[in-house]
Design an enzyme around this catalytic site. Sequence first.
Site, PDB file in Angstrom:
ATOM      1  CD1 TRP A  64      41.554  36.516  39.218  1.00 25.06           C
ATOM      2  CD2 TRP A  64      39.688  35.584  38.618  1.00 25.06           C
ATOM      3  NE1 TRP A  64      40.763  36.847  40.270  1.00 25.06           N
ATOM      4  CE2 TRP A  64      39.578  36.036  39.764  1.00 25.06           C
ATOM      5  CE3 TRP A  64      38.795  34.677  38.095  1.00 25.06           C
ATOM      6  CZ2 TRP A  64      38.300  36.114  40.463  1.00 25.06           C
ATOM      7  CZ3 TRP A  64      37.396  34.606  38.857  1.00 25.06           C
ATOM      8  CH2 TRP A  64      37.387  35.172  40.194  1.00 25.06           C
ATOM      9  CB  SER A  65      41.936  32.605  40.900  1.00 24.31           C
ATOM     10  OG  SER A  65      41.689  31.687  42.046  1.00 24.31           O
ATOM     11  CB  VAL A  66      42.641  27.802  39.698  1.00 24.59           C
ATOM     12  CG1 VAL A  66      43.028  26.505  38.979  1.00 24.59           C
ATOM     13  CG2 VAL A  66      42.485  27.675  41.160  1.00 24.59           C
TER      14      VAL A  66
END
Length: 273
Positions: free
Chosen positions: A131-133
């Site tokens: 998720w995300s990074v």
Amino acid sequence: MAGSPPSTLEEKRRALLRLRLRHRREEALARQRVASAPPEGRDQRTVSPLVPLSPAGTKPPLFLVHAAGGSVAPYAALAALLGDDRPVHALEDPGLHGGTIGERPLAALAATYLAAVREVQPDGPLHMGGWSVGGAVALEMARQDGDVALTFVLDTAIPDDTPSRPGDDELSAWFAADVAAMGAEPGQAELAERFPVFAANVRALLTFRPSRVAGRVVLLHAEGSEPGRLDRWRAYADEIQVVRGDHYTMLQSPHVEALAEAMRDRLSEVSVR
């Protein structure tokens, strides 16, 4: 007001969810420490980044990479919904546990995590995501390994072509907004410990430039996130699906159930090919 008891039903529900996530993470970390405890005489400063959130099952394991904050806690609810027979391991930033932070090129971080993953699964195609990074790190792990059947990218941004180098003041503001959006209420000491990890991971993400990789790449984009993010991913993702919630609530109840369903479906499709 921070620190006041929850008054509405929604606030109570969120407080209960945070408590459950914290307990699940503590239990997972306890299992990980016992499993990875080194024999007497070995250097005990090296701790594996892997945390088994749902270690049991006969299906190929799924490995999820932490987001900017470094903790695996946001994945606790998701891991519980991916099926009783699906082992789920998460990669937590060693910087949260006394590990070296410093400058960390995203490719170097991916190489470190890939080595840990291949200790658990030395052979066969991997199933990964983040998720995300974490989505950017997972994609780079897939590029480096070359034998990854499926990579989930959960609402990950692709930075602009012009390199950005935010200072600590700007990153501190981002960090405060990130913590608030997660609904977390850490103390000042914990915030001070976590900020260097967040800053290092965000700076690593800002250098990220995706590439096509072997295996299937699925972008699961939160409906409340920036629409332009979809266009930037079309050259690199084999499939794009919009899921409920925003960047943060997509991993929280009730939206996490729909996210887990989408991931279960893709995992099942890959396993029958």
